[in-house]
Write a protein that holds these residues in place. Structure first.
Motif, PDB file in Angstrom:
ATOM      1  N   ARG A 128       0.851  -1.192   0.000  1.00 16.08           N
ATOM      2  CA  ARG A 128       0.000   0.000   0.000  1.00 16.08           C
ATOM      3  C   ARG A 128       0.888   1.243   0.000  1.00 16.08           C
ATOM      4  NH1 ARG A 128      -5.140   1.413   3.966  1.00 16.08           N
ATOM      5  NH2 ARG A 128      -5.403   3.582   3.287  1.00 16.08           N
ATOM      6  N   SER A 134       1.239   5.614  -0.381  1.00 15.52           N
ATOM      7  CA  SER A 134       0.654   6.953  -0.284  1.00 15.52           C
ATOM      8  C   SER A 134       1.705   7.904  -0.828  1.00 15.52           C
ATOM      9  CB  SER A 134       0.307   7.308   1.166  1.00 15.52           C
ATOM     10  OG  SER A 134      -0.232   8.617   1.259  1.00 15.52           O
ATOM     11  N   PHE A 148      -2.084   8.797  -9.496  1.00 10.25           N
ATOM     12  CA  PHE A 148      -3.220   8.596  -8.601  1.00 10.25           C
ATOM     13  C   PHE A 148      -3.616   9.879  -7.880  1.00 10.25           C
ATOM     14  CE2 PHE A 148      -1.236   4.507  -9.330  1.00 10.25           C
ATOM     15  CZ  PHE A 148      -2.327   3.725  -9.659  1.00 10.25           C
ATOM     16  N   LYS A 149      -3.031  11.004  -8.257  1.00  4.14           N
ATOM     17  CA  LYS A 149      -3.459  12.340  -7.828  1.00  4.14           C
ATOM     18  C   LYS A 149      -3.626  12.468  -6.318  1.00  4.14           C
ATOM     19  CE  LYS A 149      -5.832  13.013 -12.245  1.00  4.14           C
ATOM     20  NZ  LYS A 149      -7.123  13.280 -12.932  1.00  4.14           N
ATOM     21  N   ASP A 170      -4.147  10.178  -4.127  1.00  2.00           N
ATOM     22  CA  ASP A 170      -4.844   9.072  -3.479  1.00  2.00           C
ATOM     23  C   ASP A 170      -3.876   7.922  -3.216  1.00  2.00           C
ATOM     24  OD1 ASP A 170      -7.269  10.423  -3.637  1.00  2.00           O
ATOM     25  OD2 ASP A 170      -7.718   9.612  -5.624  1.00  2.00           O
ATOM     26  N   GLY A 171      -4.260   7.037  -2.324  1.00  2.00           N
ATOM     27  CA  GLY A 171      -3.453   5.856  -2.102  1.00  2.00           C
ATOM     28  C   GLY A 171      -3.495   4.940  -3.313  1.00  2.00           C
ATOM     29  N   TRP A 172      -2.477   4.099  -3.440  1.00  2.00           N
ATOM     30  CA  TRP A 172      -2.406   3.162  -4.545  1.00  2.00           C
ATOM     31  C   TRP A 172      -1.664   1.915  -4.096  1.00  2.00           C
ATOM     32  CZ3 TRP A 172       2.617   2.588  -6.977  1.00  2.00           C
ATOM     33  CH2 TRP A 172       3.583   3.518  -6.562  1.00  2.00           C
ATOM     34  N   ALA A 188      -5.076   1.094  -8.384  1.00  2.00           N
ATOM     35  CA  ALA A 188      -5.773   1.875  -7.368  1.00  2.00           C
ATOM     36  C   ALA A 188      -6.023   1.026  -6.129  1.00  2.00           C
ATOM     37  CB  ALA A 188      -7.090   2.388  -7.928  1.00  2.00           C
ATOM     38  N   THR A 217     -12.569   0.498   0.692  1.00  2.00           N
ATOM     39  CA  THR A 217     -12.328   0.370   2.128  1.00  2.00           C
ATOM     40  C   THR A 217     -13.367  -0.554   2.751  1.00  2.00           C
ATOM     41  OG1 THR A 217     -11.428   2.606   2.227  1.00  2.00           O
ATOM     42  CG2 THR A 217     -12.133   1.619   4.310  1.00  2.00           C
TER      43      THR A 217
END
Length: 272
Positions: free
Chosen positions: A30, A32, A77-78, A80-82, A113, A117
């Protein structure tokens, strides 16, 4: 050293041993921005397990690729998390199971992506009909040989988050993508690492934190009565991408849900 391949530039060679025989291993991390959750543990596991399989790669080499991957993918991913995936194989060439001497490993790097959640109030799971047989030589190794998990995952429905797999003796081992942890009146219980197909990095991190807090943790076989019996005070699924996920129901049986454990693990506090 290894040959580096980027998934968005094309896949592995057709004669790659990972494709032919599942001869390799992988990590899903994961991310960030350009940092990874429990990154050092992921890299240490891949380097250690590669050594167990006789595939030559160093943690330093893997860390360098992660830096390059962060620079390559983070902006996509702008903010966001990926998810960063590293797939390491023994290499290309040769016919038959026996690898050629001095093969150069292949490393495939891809990004995707984050998955949705999980519901913090708890998820529904069931028992899998697929038996999980763990070879002691491969116990804990996140190898490319995942057919039992593929077959078990086919049992998932839109209402099921996970299915829990048992060994030949009927002991519950793990989910298709998660490790399991039970809370009982006398402490925490989880299957031993020697019984696992995948020994998760979040699992090990969490067990260390619980023990540091003085909470009793026992690694032993987990049975169906352990989960469905009156001593069960909660069941949790562990995955470093998804986090700590409480189980609300298993096979239609309601379990107690305590969100306190989830507060121990904040992914953003473990970025490296």
């Amino acid at each position: 050293m290894f040959r580096l391949f980027w998934a968005d530039d094309g896949g592995l060679p057709a004669n790659d041993r990972g494709l032919a025989y599942g001869d390799g291993l992988f990590e899903t991390i994961r991310m960030s921005g350009q940092k990874g959750v429990l990154l050092s543990r992921h890299l240490e596991r891949m380097a250690r397990d590669a050594d167990r399989l006789g595939i030559e790669v160093s943690r330093k080499e893997l860390a360098s690729v992660c830096v390059e991957a962060g620079q390559r993918f983070a902006d996509r991913f702008k903010g966001d998390g990926w998810v960063l995936k590293l797939t390491l194989t023994r290499g290309s060439g040769g016919r038959g199971y026996r690898p050629d001497p001095g093969m150069e490993p292949n490393l495939l790097v891809s990004a995707s992506a984050l998955p949705p959640t999980p519901d913090p109030d708890g998820v529904a799971v069931d028992f899998s009909k697929v038996t999980l047989a763990v070879n002691p030589l491969l116990a804990g190794v996140k190898s490319l040989n995942r057919m039992e998990q593929v077959l078990a995952a086919a049992e998932l429905t839109p209402s099921l988050f996970e299915v829990i797999m048992a060994d030949r003796e009927g002991n519950l081992v793990e989910g298709t993508r998660t490790n399991i942890l039970l809370r009982q009146a006398d402490g925490w219980v989880t299957p031993p690492a020697s019984s696992l197909a995948v020994a998760g990095v979040l699992r090990q991190w969490l067990l260390e934190r619980l023990r540091q807090r003085g909470e009793p943790v026992t690694e032993r076989s987990v049975t169906v009565p352990d989960v469905l019996g009156p001593d069960c005070q909660g069941m949790f699924l562990l995955n470093s991408v998804l986090g700590i996920v409480p189980v609300l129901t298993i096979a239609g049986h309601h379990l107690p849900v305590d969100s306190g454990l989830a507060t121990i693990f904040n992914p953003l506090e473990t970025l490296e």
